[in-house]
Motif scaffolding. Sequence first.
Motif, PDB file in Angstrom:
ATOM      1  N   THR A 168       9.004  50.882 -16.773  1.00  0.00           N
ATOM      2  CA  THR A 168       9.797  51.988 -17.301  1.00  0.00           C
ATOM      3  C   THR A 168      10.703  52.495 -16.195  1.00  0.00           C
ATOM      4  O   THR A 168      10.253  52.738 -15.072  1.00  0.00           O
ATOM      5  CB  THR A 168       8.895  53.130 -17.807  1.00  0.00           C
ATOM      6  N   LEU A 169      12.013  52.662 -16.517  1.00  0.00           N
ATOM      7  CA  LEU A 169      12.995  53.078 -15.525  1.00  0.00           C
ATOM      8  C   LEU A 169      13.467  54.495 -15.822  1.00  0.00           C
ATOM      9  O   LEU A 169      13.675  54.865 -16.978  1.00  0.00           O
ATOM     10  CB  LEU A 169      14.193  52.127 -15.514  1.00  0.00           C
ATOM     11  N   THR A 170      13.635  55.276 -14.739  1.00  0.00           N
ATOM     12  CA  THR A 170      14.143  56.636 -14.856  1.00  0.00           C
ATOM     13  C   THR A 170      15.274  56.829 -13.864  1.00  0.00           C
ATOM     14  O   THR A 170      15.133  56.503 -12.683  1.00  0.00           O
ATOM     15  CB  THR A 170      13.040  57.669 -14.582  1.00  0.00           C
ATOM     16  N   CYS A 171      16.402  57.341 -14.342  1.00  0.00           N
ATOM     17  CA  CYS A 171      17.521  57.639 -13.460  1.00  0.00           C
ATOM     18  C   CYS A 171      17.248  58.983 -12.800  1.00  0.00           C
ATOM     19  O   CYS A 171      17.060  60.001 -13.488  1.00  0.00           O
ATOM     20  CB  CYS A 171      18.822  57.681 -14.261  1.00  0.00           C
ATOM     21  N   HIS A 172      17.228  58.983 -11.498  1.00  0.00           N
ATOM     22  CA  HIS A 172      16.793  60.163 -10.757  1.00  0.00           C
ATOM     23  C   HIS A 172      17.849  60.582  -9.755  1.00  0.00           C
ATOM     24  O   HIS A 172      18.522  59.758  -9.143  1.00  0.00           O
ATOM     25  CB  HIS A 172      15.490  59.867 -10.018  1.00  0.00           C
ATOM     26  N   SER A 173      17.966  61.899  -9.594  1.00  0.00           N
ATOM     27  CA  SER A 173      18.805  62.467  -8.559  1.00  0.00           C
ATOM     28  C   SER A 173      18.158  63.754  -8.095  1.00  0.00           C
ATOM     29  O   SER A 173      17.579  64.498  -8.890  1.00  0.00           O
ATOM     30  CB  SER A 173      20.220  62.746  -9.084  1.00  0.00           C
ATOM     31  N   SER A 174      18.235  63.991  -6.805  1.00  0.00           N
ATOM     32  CA  SER A 174      17.669  65.229  -6.284  1.00  0.00           C
ATOM     33  C   SER A 174      18.533  66.430  -6.627  1.00  0.00           C
ATOM     34  O   SER A 174      18.170  67.560  -6.352  1.00  0.00           O
ATOM     35  CB  SER A 174      17.514  65.135  -4.761  1.00  0.00           C
ATOM     36  N   CYS A 175      19.657  66.187  -7.249  1.00  0.00           N
ATOM     37  CA  CYS A 175      20.584  67.263  -7.578  1.00  0.00           C
ATOM     38  C   CYS A 175      21.116  67.063  -8.992  1.00  0.00           C
ATOM     39  O   CYS A 175      21.728  66.028  -9.293  1.00  0.00           O
ATOM     40  CB  CYS A 175      21.734  67.260  -6.571  1.00  0.00           C
ATOM     41  N   LEU A 176      20.841  68.016  -9.863  1.00  0.00           N
ATOM     42  CA  LEU A 176      21.379  67.996 -11.219  1.00  0.00           C
ATOM     43  C   LEU A 176      22.333  69.166 -11.400  1.00  0.00           C
ATOM     44  O   LEU A 176      22.003  70.310 -11.057  1.00  0.00           O
ATOM     45  CB  LEU A 176      20.260  68.091 -12.252  1.00  0.00           C
ATOM     46  N   LEU A 177      23.486  68.858 -11.929  1.00  0.00           N
ATOM     47  CA  LEU A 177      24.462  69.911 -12.160  1.00  0.00           C
ATOM     48  C   LEU A 177      24.055  70.736 -13.369  1.00  0.00           C
ATOM     49  O   LEU A 177      23.226  70.327 -14.187  1.00  0.00           O
ATOM     50  CB  LEU A 177      25.850  69.307 -12.378  1.00  0.00           C
ATOM     51  N   SER A 178      24.622  71.940 -13.432  1.00  0.00           N
ATOM     52  CA  SER A 178      24.301  72.817 -14.560  1.00  0.00           C
ATOM     53  C   SER A 178      24.793  72.198 -15.856  1.00  0.00           C
ATOM     54  O   SER A 178      25.716  71.392 -15.889  1.00  0.00           O
ATOM     55  CB  SER A 178      24.951  74.190 -14.348  1.00  0.00           C
ATOM     56  N   GLY A 179      24.155  72.567 -16.902  1.00  0.00           N
ATOM     57  CA  GLY A 179      24.486  71.980 -18.188  1.00  0.00           C
ATOM     58  C   GLY A 179      23.569  70.815 -18.489  1.00  0.00           C
ATOM     59  O   GLY A 179      22.646  70.484 -17.742  1.00  0.00           O
ATOM     60  N   ARG A 180      23.788  70.166 -19.599  1.00  0.00           N
ATOM     61  CA  ARG A 180      22.949  69.047 -20.010  1.00  0.00           C
ATOM     62  C   ARG A 180      23.417  67.785 -19.298  1.00  0.00           C
ATOM     63  O   ARG A 180      24.560  67.362 -19.467  1.00  0.00           O
ATOM     64  CB  ARG A 180      23.012  68.865 -21.521  1.00  0.00           C
ATOM     65  N   PRO A 181      22.528  67.183 -18.488  1.00  0.00           N
ATOM     66  CA  PRO A 181      22.959  65.983 -17.752  1.00  0.00           C
ATOM     67  C   PRO A 181      23.145  64.795 -18.688  1.00  0.00           C
ATOM     68  O   PRO A 181      22.446  64.635 -19.679  1.00  0.00           O
ATOM     69  CB  PRO A 181      21.807  65.734 -16.773  1.00  0.00           C
ATOM     70  N   SER A 182      24.122  63.960 -18.363  1.00  0.00           N
ATOM     71  CA  SER A 182      24.388  62.755 -19.134  1.00  0.00           C
ATOM     72  C   SER A 182      24.379  61.566 -18.175  1.00  0.00           C
ATOM     73  O   SER A 182      25.000  61.605 -17.104  1.00  0.00           O
ATOM     74  CB  SER A 182      25.750  62.857 -19.832  1.00  0.00           C
ATOM     75  N   PHE A 183      23.663  60.505 -18.571  1.00  0.00           N
ATOM     76  CA  PHE A 183      23.490  59.333 -17.714  1.00  0.00           C
ATOM     77  C   PHE A 183      24.097  58.107 -18.381  1.00  0.00           C
ATOM     78  O   PHE A 183      24.189  58.021 -19.612  1.00  0.00           O
ATOM     79  CB  PHE A 183      22.011  59.085 -17.437  1.00  0.00           C
ATOM     80  N   VAL A 184      24.490  57.154 -17.562  1.00  0.00           N
ATOM     81  CA  VAL A 184      25.013  55.873 -18.030  1.00  0.00           C
ATOM     82  C   VAL A 184      24.183  54.770 -17.396  1.00  0.00           C
ATOM     83  O   VAL A 184      23.940  54.785 -16.187  1.00  0.00           O
ATOM     84  CB  VAL A 184      26.508  55.700 -17.667  1.00  0.00           C
ATOM     85  N   TRP A 185      23.766  53.778 -18.217  1.00  0.00           N
ATOM     86  CA  TRP A 185      22.937  52.672 -17.737  1.00  0.00           C
ATOM     87  C   TRP A 185      23.737  51.369 -17.720  1.00  0.00           C
ATOM     88  O   TRP A 185      24.607  51.147 -18.562  1.00  0.00           O
ATOM     89  CB  TRP A 185      21.697  52.493 -18.618  1.00  0.00           C
ATOM     90  N   PHE A 186      23.393  50.505 -16.731  1.00  0.00           N
ATOM     91  CA  PHE A 186      24.086  49.229 -16.560  1.00  0.00           C
ATOM     92  C   PHE A 186      23.059  48.104 -16.422  1.00  0.00           C
ATOM     93  O   PHE A 186      21.996  48.297 -15.812  1.00  0.00           O
ATOM     94  CB  PHE A 186      24.980  49.251 -15.321  1.00  0.00           C
ATOM     95  N   LYS A 187      23.415  46.936 -16.997  1.00  0.00           N
ATOM     96  CA  LYS A 187      22.602  45.723 -16.833  1.00  0.00           C
ATOM     97  C   LYS A 187      23.486  44.644 -16.241  1.00  0.00           C
ATOM     98  O   LYS A 187      24.505  44.279 -16.833  1.00  0.00           O
ATOM     99  CB  LYS A 187      22.024  45.264 -18.181  1.00  0.00           C
TER     100      LYS A 187
END
Length: 737
Positions: free
Chosen positions: A376-395
Motif C-alpha cells: 500500500t502506497l501513501t503520498c506523504h509530505s511533512s508540509c500540507l497547505l491549507s485547504g483540501r490537499p490534492s495528489f497526483v499519481w504516476f506509474k
Amino acid sequence: MMGLREAASCFVIFLLSVSGQGHSGLMKPVPGLSIMMFLVCLWRISSKLVQGEDPWGVRCTPTQICAVKGSKVQIRCSYWHPSRIDDLDVAVEKTFWFTKVQDGQPVDLRSASEYTGRVKYDCGNKACTLTITDLRDSDSDVYQFRFTTNQPTGSLTGSPGVSLSVTGVQVLTTKISACKTYDCSWSHVECQTSCSPTPSPSYIWYKNGQKTSGEKSYTAYFYSRDSISCAVRGHEDFPSAPVCVHGNSCNRVNYIDRNICAFKGSSVDISCSYSSHYNPITSKSWLVAEREDVQLHRPQAVDLLNDPEFTARVQVLDPEPGRSTLRIMNLRLSDSAQYRFTFKWKWFEWNRSFPGTTLTVTDPDVQVICSPIGPTLTCHSSCLLSGRPSFVWFKNGREIHGETSPTFRGFLHPENNYSCAYEHHHSSPVYAPKVPLVQLSQPGDILKDSSVSLTCSSDANPPPAYTWYKENQTLLNRAAQLVFSSILLSDSGEYYCTAENALGKTTSKRVLINVKYAPKPPSVSVSPSGKIMEGSSVTLTCSSDANPAANYTWYKRSGDKQVQPTASGQNFTITDITAEHGGKYQCEAQNTHGRSNTTLHLTVGAGAWKSAVTGTTTALLLVVILLTVFLWIRRNKSFTQQRECGERPEDRAQIPAAAHTRPAEQHHEVHYASVCFTQNRADDLYSNIGRVQPQRETEEDEEEAEYSAVRFDSATGTRREEEGDDSSAVYSTVTKH
C-alpha cells in the motif's frame, strides 16, 4: 521472554530440591545445595526485573501526555534487543508508530491519511521520537511503538503505549454585577481545559491583545470594548479565541490558522478576522514578529510593507469587511516566522503581543510511504497547505488519471515504479528491488582462516531488507553483509542473497566460495607391502590433502642431506630393485599456498643366490677366526718356553771380548741371536740372521761384527768344546749387508 525461561529453570531446580534426587535417583544432590541454587536463581530473576535487563524491551516516557489543540507534541520511546542470536548479529529493519490495527497488522501512522503531512519520525541510537504537528481533537488516542529485526521472531511492540489527550482552551465568563455609572460589569473569568498539559499548569491572559499574568481564574471590571483570551503557559502561541466579557462589540482578532506550512518558492495566504469597538479604523497592517531593530538593539515587530526583504513579495488583501489576508510569494526558508495582524483607532491599537500565525517554510519532501502490512502506497509530505490537499499519481512516469487521494488504491506490479506529486512537487519513484549484486571483500583465492565478507546490494526504493542463504536454503543471516572472521574448510559452498521491500523480492546469482589451503603432511605407502627382495619391483605412493591439488616430488636422502629430485608424480616405481636402492626417501607435496613433506625408510632384503653366498662367506669367516685363535694360543705357548729357556744364565755363550774392545764411537748396536733347543731335538738347526744396515756415517764403520749367541742342551747335559766333530754342534752364520 528471558524472564519466562529463567523462571522455568528455577522451577526445575525447585522440584529437584524437593524430591531430593536427580534423574532416576542416580545422582543424589548435596543436602541444601539445590535450595541454595533455587534461591540464587530467584535472586537473579528479581535483579534483572529490577534493573530492566530483559534482552528485549520498549520503554516510553511519559506514558500520558496532554497537549493543546493546534500545538505540536513529541512522544519518545527507547528500545533494546540482544546484539547476537544463534551466532548472527541482530539488526533493526523497521521502526514505526501506530494507533490502529488492520487485518491483524499495525498501520504505520505515515500511511494513515488523517496524519498525512503532520507526522515525523526521528529514530536512532535505539530511540525513536514521534512528532505530531497541528494537533486536532481527533488525535487523542493511544500511540504504540514497534520495531522489527532481521530475526524471524525479533519483533516487539511497546505496551501499553502512550496516551495522548488533545485539549482546547476556552474562556468561561460569569457576570457578577453591572456597573452603575459606566458601560461595564464586575465579572469572573476562568481558563478551562479538558486536561492538564503539565502537572501544575499556570496560565497566560491576553486583554485586548496585551499579555498579562494571572491565575486560572480571576474577577475584575470589564468594559464593552474589552476582549479576553487565555493560554496555558508553555503554549502561549495557541491561545483561546478572544471573547467579549461585556457586550458583543469588543476589540478582537481571530486567526484562521495557527500553523501553516509551505514549500520553498511557493506562495502562501495568511488570513484573520477582526472587529473593532470603535469606528472607523484608521490603519491596519501585517507585522513579522521579533525582527532585530538595528537602532533600538532589541527585537521589534516590523511592518512587512516597509521591510525591504518583503516589499516586492507581499500583498495585503481585504476580500470583505472584517477580514484581512497576507499573501507572501516566492517563499524563502528565512520567511519561517510568526505573522501578526494589528489595527488602530484614534485612541486604541490592538496589542502586538497577541500570538498570530506561525509559518514554516521547507524544501519539498514529497515521498511515497510503503505500508509494512502490504503493498500500500501513501503520498506523504511533512508540509500540507491549507485547504483540501490534492495528489497526483504516476506509474513509470505517466500520470494515472482518477487517483487524487494520498493513498494509492490501484494494483502494484513489481516491475513498475510509482511516484506522486503534491502542489506540482514530485516525489522520488518507488520500486521493487533489482537483482542483487554479491561482492567479495577480497579478490583472488580465499585462504583458510582468513577474514572474508560477502556484501549484498540492490537498487530499490524504499531500501530493501537482505537475507543470506547457503546451497540448501539454510538461512544464515538477515543483513546486507555476511562476515566470516576466520573462514573454515566447511564454509566452502554456494551462497546467494535476497533483497525484499514492500513492493517485491528478488534473488541474486549464486557465488561459489572455494576455500584454498596449503598441503597437509603427506601420507606414504609401499606396494607391494611386506619384505622387499632384490630383483623385485616396488611402488611408492604419496597423497596429501590440499586445495588446489598438490604436485609431488620424490627425493633420495643421504644422511640429513637432501639430494637432487629422484622422481615426480604421486607414484614412484622402482624396478629390478637392488640393495643400493634402500635408504630414506622424502615425498614433498606442494601447491601455490605452501608445501609439506614426509620421509619413508626403504629396506631391501637379499635374493636366494645372494643368501647362499652370504652363508658360505659367513662360514669361511668363522673358520678364519678359529684358526687365528689357535695360532695365537700356540704363539703364546712358544713364547713362554723361550722365557723359561732364557732364565738359565749359565747356559748362555759368552760374547767375545773383541766385541767390547771396539771404540764407543764405532759400536752402535749389537744384535744377538739366542737359540734354545728342547732336549729331545735330534736334528741340526742352522740359523742365518741378517739385518738391514742403517746408513753408514764413515767408511770405518762399514764392517761391524754381528754375533750370535747359541745355546743348546745336549741329551747328556755335558758341553763338549774340545771336540770339533761333534755331531750335535749348531752353526750360526752371520751375514752382513
